[in-house]
Design a protein around this motif. Structure first.
Motif: not given
Length: 140
Positions: A26-28, A41-45, A48-59, A125-126
């Protein structure tokens, strides 16, 4: 259950399934809805974090609203989106005992109760770039 990108760490690694695995799923989904992109397949410019790592870093940097899908262009209520991201992060915590159960998630979504501080997500993960992977495989 069994779909890559949604499986909880305890199920993926040890084959242990529980209702807290559903909470992880559900969280995903919540984070995908907010971001408008799938976890797999999430990518950020910028990293190289995944979609779980990206919001964590932003938070952790107090910039969680940057997770929002750009096509929405500010047509949302900031407090509701912040709450959704926060609850999504609570649901994808690494250890099942740290995740809320679904009845509590429903209460958190529908009320103003104080929320616990989220801990690092499972599968934070990165990815290695293809160039990094080639270098490490060619070096003994």
């Amino acid at each position: 259950m069994g779909t890559y990108g949604y499986m909880a760490p305890e199920y993926t690694i040890d084959g242990i399934y529980s209702t807290k695995s559903d909470v992880f799923n559900f969280g995903v989904l919540v984070l995908e809805i907010v971001n408008g992109k799938k976890n797999k397949g999430f990518h950020h410019a910028n990293h190289d974090l995944n979609l779980l790592g990206h919001p964590w870093r932003l938070y952790k940097n107090g910039k969680q609203l940057e997770l929002m899908d750009e096509t929405i262009n500010g047509s949302y209520v900031h407090t509701q989106v912040n709450k959704a991201i926060y609850i999504g992060l609570l649901c994808v915590q690494k250890y099942p005992e740290d995740r809320p159960d679904m009845p509590l998630v429903v209460v958190m979504l529908g009320s103003q109760i104080p929320l616990p501080e989220p801990k690092q997500p499972g599968f934070y993960t990165e990815r290695r770039t293809p160039q990094e992977a080639n270098c490490s495989s060619s070096n003994p």
